[in-house]
Design an enzyme around this catalytic site. Structure first.
Site, short mmCIF file in Angstrom:
data_model
loop_
_atom_site.label_atom_id
_atom_site.label_comp_id
_atom_site.label_asym_id
_atom_site.label_seq_id
_atom_site.Cartn_x
_atom_site.Cartn_y
_atom_site.Cartn_z
N THR A 97 45.10 36.45 36.25
CA THR A 97 45.89 37.02 37.32
C THR A 97 46.06 38.56 36.96
O THR A 97 46.56 39.17 35.95
CB THR A 97 47.34 36.51 37.16
OG1 THR A 97 47.21 35.12 36.99
CG2 THR A 97 48.25 37.13 38.23
N LYS A 172 47.57 34.77 44.57
CA LYS A 172 48.35 34.49 43.34
C LYS A 172 49.64 35.35 43.29
O LYS A 172 50.55 34.75 42.99
CB LYS A 172 47.56 35.00 42.07
CG LYS A 172 48.17 34.49 40.80
CD LYS A 172 48.57 33.13 40.73
CE LYS A 172 49.18 33.02 39.34
NZ LYS A 172 48.56 32.92 38.19
N LYS A 240 54.27 41.07 34.00
CA LYS A 240 53.15 41.48 34.15
C LYS A 240 52.76 41.28 35.88
O LYS A 240 52.69 41.95 36.47
CB LYS A 240 51.90 41.30 33.33
CG LYS A 240 50.58 41.90 33.77
CD LYS A 240 49.90 40.62 34.77
CE LYS A 240 49.56 39.54 33.68
NZ LYS A 240 48.50 38.66 34.17
#
Length: 288
Positions: A97, A172, A240
């Site tokens: 990701t 995502k 993150k």
């Protein structure tokens, strides 16, 4: 003849994905920054190489799933990185990701070299990786996707091409925005039910069978009741992801107040020393 798969990143997710590939009969070459974390997959039949470049040299398809965008930059563009050996016969698939802009950078660089690339982050956590039921969201060209899909199917229940390079990462981010809401909702449900003196297991059973049912409630609430805070997905990695989502939203002039609040809560949790716990550890802000 089956393609040889290179796999970079043998952590919680990568190790299970590698095992599915090995069980399907693919030869798999591996690299991980911490070598001993690859011992289990090597014992199962994977072959160790000392650099991402070496993995690439002896593989046809190279899959990576590492921690942060800076790690992706290093394994692709660094000394003895993937691009040091990649040529027109390779397909490169980054499943980390990461940022849509980095996915596009990799795509553009690959195109100049005649190398096919895909960004293909996943959802489903450690359980999905173990069970081979990950949701894989792909960005890139149709030809590369068609060539790679059978490989991705080995550890995925749903693989879809969402659009050009970067689209997998954008999808995502949409996924993580939704999870931010379900994690905070699930946590506050438990806090409320406990304060009201309810039988929490009964509440989870009944609420989970109605319109409030969701993946976080089904998978993480039982872990919380067992005080199991091991990481299927690390707090630090979720922070993150939420930062990337909020940065991308800002570029599109979007305000996402609920996602901002979730990010603040997880940063507070990390500040208390729980950054290496699983995301279900959010409950510790109340039950610590």
């Amino acid at each position: 003849m089956m393609k040889t798969i290179g796999f970079i990143g043998t952590g919680v997710m990568g190790s299970s994905m590698i095992n599915h590939l090995l069980q399907a009969g693919y030869p798999v070459n591996v690299f991980n920054r911490t070598k001993n974390k690859a011992d289990a997959v090597v014992a199962d039949g994977a072959v160790w190489y000392d650099t991402p470049g070496q993995v690439t040299k002896y593989s046809d398809v190279v899959i990576s799933i590492v921690g942060y965008p800076k790690d992706v930059e290093e394994i692709y563009f660094g000394h003895n990185g993937i691009f040091s050996e990649a040529d027109s016969h390779h397909i490169l698939i980054d499943m980390t990701t990461s940022t849509p802009s980095l996915a596009k950078k990799i795509y553009d660089f690959g195109k100049e070299k005649g190398v096919q690339t895909l960004d293909a982050p996943v959802s489903g956590g450690d359980k999905g990786a173990k069970n081979g039921t990950l949701t894989t969201m792909v960005g890139g060209d149709q030809a590369a996707f068609a060539a790679a899909k059978d490989i991705l199917d080995n550890f995925s229940s749903k693989v879809m091409l969402q659009g050009p390079a970067g689209s997998g990462q954008h999808t995502k981010m949409a996924n993580q925005i939704m999870i931010a809401g379900t994690m905070t909702g699930m946590t506050e449900l438990l806090v409320y039910a406990k304060a009201a003196g309810l039988d929490i297991e009964k509440v989870i059973e009944q609420v989970g069978s109605g319109s409030a049912g969701n993946w976080s409630l089904s998978n993480y609430a039982p872990r919380i009741l067992k005080e199991d805070y091991t990481a299927g997905f690390f707090v630090k990695h979720f922070i993150k992801d939420l930062k990337i989502a909020l940065d991308e939203a800002e570029k599109m002039n979007l305000d996402l107040p609920a996602t901002k609040l979730a990010a603040q809560l997880y940063e507070k949790l990390a500040g208390k020393g729980f950054e290496n716990d699983g995301t279900q550890a959010l409950i510790k802000l109340w039950w610590g």
